[in-house]
Structures are given as C-alpha cells and as structure tokens.
Design an enzyme around this catalytic site. Structure first.
Site, short mmCIF file in Angstrom:
data_model
loop_
_atom_site.label_atom_id
_atom_site.label_comp_id
_atom_site.label_asym_id
_atom_site.label_seq_id
_atom_site.Cartn_x
_atom_site.Cartn_y
_atom_site.Cartn_z
N SER A 13 0.88 -1.17 0.00
CA SER A 13 0.00 0.00 0.00
C SER A 13 0.91 1.22 0.00
O SER A 13 2.10 1.12 0.34
CB SER A 13 -0.92 -0.02 1.22
OG SER A 13 -0.19 -0.22 2.40
N TYR A 35 -3.65 13.69 6.36
CA TYR A 35 -4.48 14.79 6.82
C TYR A 35 -3.50 15.72 7.51
O TYR A 35 -2.91 15.34 8.53
CB TYR A 35 -5.47 14.19 7.82
CG TYR A 35 -6.68 14.99 8.16
CD1 TYR A 35 -7.76 15.03 7.29
CD2 TYR A 35 -6.76 15.68 9.36
CE1 TYR A 35 -8.91 15.72 7.62
CE2 TYR A 35 -7.91 16.37 9.69
CZ TYR A 35 -8.98 16.38 8.83
OH TYR A 35 -10.11 17.06 9.16
N ASP A 72 -1.21 15.39 15.40
CA ASP A 72 -0.27 16.31 16.05
C ASP A 72 -0.80 17.73 15.89
O ASP A 72 -1.47 18.03 14.91
CB ASP A 72 1.11 16.21 15.40
CG ASP A 72 1.87 15.00 15.90
OD1 ASP A 72 1.70 14.65 17.08
OD2 ASP A 72 2.62 14.42 15.10
N ALA A 124 -11.17 13.41 22.71
CA ALA A 124 -10.02 13.64 23.60
C ALA A 124 -8.81 12.83 23.16
O ALA A 124 -7.68 13.18 23.48
CB ALA A 124 -10.41 13.26 25.03
N ALA A 146 4.69 8.28 24.93
CA ALA A 146 4.40 7.09 25.75
C ALA A 146 5.37 7.02 26.92
O ALA A 146 6.56 7.29 26.76
CB ALA A 146 4.53 5.84 24.89
N ASP A 190 2.79 1.94 25.54
CA ASP A 190 2.47 2.26 24.14
C ASP A 190 1.70 1.09 23.50
O ASP A 190 0.70 1.30 22.79
CB ASP A 190 3.79 2.48 23.39
CG ASP A 190 3.66 3.54 22.30
OD1 ASP A 190 2.66 4.27 22.30
OD2 ASP A 190 4.56 3.61 21.45
N GLN A 225 4.77 3.58 12.28
CA GLN A 225 5.70 4.65 11.95
C GLN A 225 6.92 4.00 11.29
O GLN A 225 7.17 2.81 11.53
CB GLN A 225 6.10 5.37 13.26
CG GLN A 225 6.94 6.59 13.10
CD GLN A 225 6.26 7.62 12.21
OE1 GLN A 225 6.32 7.49 10.99
NE2 GLN A 225 5.62 8.61 12.78
N PHE A 242 13.14 14.25 10.41
CA PHE A 242 11.81 13.72 10.66
C PHE A 242 11.87 12.62 11.72
O PHE A 242 11.06 12.57 12.65
CB PHE A 242 11.24 13.21 9.33
CG PHE A 242 9.79 12.89 9.35
CD1 PHE A 242 8.91 13.64 10.12
CD2 PHE A 242 9.28 11.84 8.59
CE1 PHE A 242 7.55 13.34 10.14
CE2 PHE A 242 7.93 11.54 8.60
CZ PHE A 242 7.07 12.28 9.39
P1 FAD Z 1 -2.20 7.67 19.82
O1 FAD Z 1 -1.70 6.31 19.54
O2 FAD Z 1 -3.58 7.79 20.27
O3 FAD Z 1 -1.25 8.38 20.89
C1 FAD Z 1 0.16 8.37 20.73
C2 FAD Z 1 0.82 7.75 21.93
O4 FAD Z 1 0.60 8.56 23.07
C3 FAD Z 1 0.23 6.39 22.21
O5 FAD Z 1 0.94 5.39 21.52
C4 FAD Z 1 0.26 6.31 23.70
O6 FAD Z 1 1.49 5.77 24.12
C5 FAD Z 1 0.18 7.75 24.16
N1 FAD Z 1 -1.19 8.13 24.53
C6 FAD Z 1 -1.97 9.05 23.91
N2 FAD Z 1 -3.14 9.21 24.58
C7 FAD Z 1 -3.09 8.37 25.62
C8 FAD Z 1 -3.99 8.07 26.69
N3 FAD Z 1 -5.16 8.72 26.83
N4 FAD Z 1 -3.61 7.14 27.61
C9 FAD Z 1 -2.42 6.51 27.50
N5 FAD Z 1 -1.53 6.75 26.51
C10 FAD Z 1 -1.84 7.66 25.59
N6 FAD Z 1 -0.47 12.90 11.70
C11 FAD Z 1 -1.25 13.80 11.06
O7 FAD Z 1 -1.42 14.93 11.55
N7 FAD Z 1 -1.86 13.50 9.87
C12 FAD Z 1 -1.75 12.28 9.30
O8 FAD Z 1 -2.31 12.03 8.23
C13 FAD Z 1 -0.94 11.29 9.94
N8 FAD Z 1 -0.81 10.05 9.44
C14 FAD Z 1 -0.13 9.09 10.15
C15 FAD Z 1 -0.10 7.78 9.66
C16 FAD Z 1 0.56 6.78 10.37
C17 FAD Z 1 0.57 5.36 9.84
C18 FAD Z 1 1.24 7.10 11.59
C19 FAD Z 1 1.97 6.03 12.36
C20 FAD Z 1 1.23 8.41 12.07
C21 FAD Z 1 0.53 9.41 11.37
N9 FAD Z 1 0.46 10.72 11.84
C22 FAD Z 1 -0.31 11.65 11.18
C23 FAD Z 1 1.20 11.13 13.05
C24 FAD Z 1 0.33 11.02 14.31
O9 FAD Z 1 -0.74 11.94 14.22
C25 FAD Z 1 1.19 11.36 15.51
O10 FAD Z 1 2.15 10.36 15.71
C26 FAD Z 1 0.41 11.62 16.80
O11 FAD Z 1 1.30 12.17 17.77
C27 FAD Z 1 -0.19 10.37 17.39
O12 FAD Z 1 -1.34 9.99 16.76
P2 FAD Z 1 -1.95 8.51 17.07
O13 FAD Z 1 -3.32 8.41 16.63
O14 FAD Z 1 -1.03 7.46 16.62
O15 FAD Z 1 -1.95 8.64 18.65
#
Ligand code: FAD
Length: 288
Positions: free
Chosen positions: A7, A41, A101, A117, A146, A152, A170, A210
C-alpha cells in the site's frame, strides 16, 4: 518468496503543479496493484478540504482502493464525524484514524473542548457508524509521548479493541525494531495485522530530521553510510539497496504486507517494489 501486499501513502497536493505530480506518482505506482492507497491529513487538520478533495478524485479517477487519514485536532466531534461522512459520501470507506499532532509551533496535543479527547474515542465513534474499515498508527520505536514501550503497546491494544482492524507503523530503520515490536504486540494479545511503514530515503537530511521529531532511533551505521554515499554521489543507489534489504529481511520473517511512505515521489518506491519481485500488473489489452 511470494510478493507482499503493498500500500502507498500520499499527501494531498496544495496547488495545481503538485496535483499533476501526485497524478504522475499514482500512474507510476498504481500498476503494482496496491491493496489500498492512503492520503494524509495535514498536521493540525490543515489540509481538511484538500484531503477530502484528493481522496474523492483518487477514488473516482484511479479505480484504486482509497483510505483517508483523519485526526481529532482542532475540531468538534460533530465536525470530525461530518468529515468522515463526507468521505463515505464520495465512496471512501477506509479511514486511518489518528489523534494527530498539533500545528507546527504549538506545544503538545490539546483536545478541542467539544472534540475527541484521544484516538480511542475517535475510533469508537467511527466504528459505531458501521461504515468504515479503520486502521490506526503504531510505534515500533515507541511514541515520544508514551511513558514506556509496554504502555504504548497497551494503548495500541485499546485502539484495536475500539474497532480498528489493522495498524500501520511509523517508519523505522532496522528490521529487528519491527520484529521485536510485532512479538511484543502478539504477547499483549493484539491479533490484528501490524503493517510495517517503510520510508524509502530520498533525502537523508530530511529523513533524519523527521526521525528525530518522531522519536525514531537513528543507527550510527546509517548516518555513516549516507555520509559516504553523499561524498561519492551515490545516495540513490544506497537508498534503494537499504530499503530493499529492509523489506526483504521483513519478508524473510513472514511479513506479507508493506506500507510505503512515498512522499509523492514514485521512483524509489517503484525501484524497491521491482527489486522485491512486485511487478506491474498491466492488462494485455493495454499493451501496445
Ligand atoms: P495515539 O496512539 O492515540 O497516541 C500516541 C501515543 O501517546 C500512544 O501510543 C500512547 O502511548 C500515548 N497516549 C496518547 N493518549 C493516551 C492516553 N489517553 N492514555 C495513555 N496513553 C496515551 N499525523 C497527522 O497529523 N496527519 C496524518 O495524516 C498522519 N498520518 C499518520 C499515519 C501513520 C501510519 C502514523 C503512524 C502516524 C501518522 N500521523 C499523522 C502522526 C500522528 O498523528 C502522531 O504520531 C500523533 O502524535 C499520534 O497519533 P496517534 O493516533 O497514533 O496517537
């Protein structure tokens, strides 16, 4: 060895020239028959409309299976779900659901007062609609926020249990990083597929910066290898060889799907795919 399912990730074009460039990229990579292509996004939700337009156009014009990324940043729950509904309306029923982010320059993620949230809340809400295949992000080198690697992985399990069917990682630089992570996920009871995210390194300086921001471990040998390759003007050769070796090592360990971060540049990804035995699937009627 059987060729892996692949993909590709693209980012939405910001202007006309970039749109043509994305289209060229799609034309180059589409014959490799990807399982899906995804469109990011922008950080801070900055490309909301562009992402919607890009996924709609790609879905309509390329015939590929398209997934839209969606984040919780800077939007109410209603606004975020309305965007998901827009994706569904144009025929895009696959979402990479992320917390996201904040925009550059701001400190850490702060949820909108009426927004989701965290990613688990977003995934639950998307799953409740019953309309989407949901994928999520995963972090073999540990997400910088994390508290430790196990926390994590526990959080990733909550994302899967909330309704996601696959995780995409990632990028990382060494196969062992992914393989250890895959084992730890299995030990934590995660049975959804974990797809390695592969970054073909077009530009080492950019990739290095990065990686630093993402908390991705940068092996010393890689820095040395790129320094020498830059000196000798053969970074493309090195990048192709390293990326092919990484993928091949993963495949030797049973990995059967790869997700390429293309950065809308097709050549390196195409060359790596060719080297892995993924050949263009060209219909006979299209051959001159
Ligand atoms: P989560 O997994 O929800 O949180 C990240 C980490 O923080 C978790 O692994 C966990 O350890 C900790 N955490 C967060 N909240 C909690 C909680 N309530 N309790 C306990 N631990 C918690 N960013 C963009 O802006 N646009 C994109 O299109 C984009 N695409 C991506 C595609 C992929 C495949 C990946 C891997 C990342 C992408 N990102 C993108 C980056 C991503 O938005 C960032 O890494 C962001 O900081 C985390 O998003 P997530 O949904 O993975 O977070």
């Amino acid at each position: 060895m059987t060729a892996p399912a692949i993909s590709y990730e693209f980012f939405p074009p910001q202007n006309l020239e970039a749109s043509f460039h994305l289209w060229d990229t799609v034309q180059t990579l589409a014959p490799m028959d990807p399982r899906f292509v995804s469109v990011t996004y922008g950080a801070g939700g900055t490309t909301r409309d562009l992402t919607r337009d890009a996924v709609a156009t790609l879905h309509k014009s390329s015939g590929l299976n398209v997934a839209a990324h969606l984040t919780c940043v800077d939007a109410t729950k209603a606004e975020t779900l309305a965007i998901a509904e827009e994706f569904a309306r144009v025929g895009v029923n696959e979402i990479v659901a992320l917390r996201g982010d904040p925009p550059k320059g701001s400190d850490g993620f702060v949820p909108h007062p009426d927004g989701f949230a965290n990613s688990v809340e977003l995934i639950e809400a998307l799953a409740d609609t019953g309309k989407f295949t949901i994928r999520v992000g995963a972090y073999p080198d540990k997400h910088p926020e994390a508290s430790n690697a196990q926390a994590d992985i526990d959080w990733l399990k909550r994302k899967i249990d909330a309704g996601a069917s696959e995780a995409i990682t990632q990028f990382f630089f060494e196969p062992e990083t992914f393989l250890r992570f895959r084992d730890a996920c299995a030990a934590a009871g995660i049975d959804a597929p974990i797809i390695p995210g592969i970054l073909p390194i077009e530009n080492w300086k950019g990739a290095r910066n990065f990686a630093k921001r993402c908390g991705t471990d940068i092996p010393r040998w890689l820095d040395d290898a790129f320094s020498k390759a830059e000196r000798d003007g053969r970074t493309d050769l090195l990048a192709t060889a390293l990326c092919t070796e990484l993928c091949s090592d993963l495949m030797d360990e049973g990995v059967d799907a790869l997700h390429f971060y293309t950065l809308n540049r097709p050549e390196l990804t195409r060359d790596v795919c060719f080297a892995l035995g993924i050949t263009p699937n060209v219909a006979l009627e299209n051959v001159a």
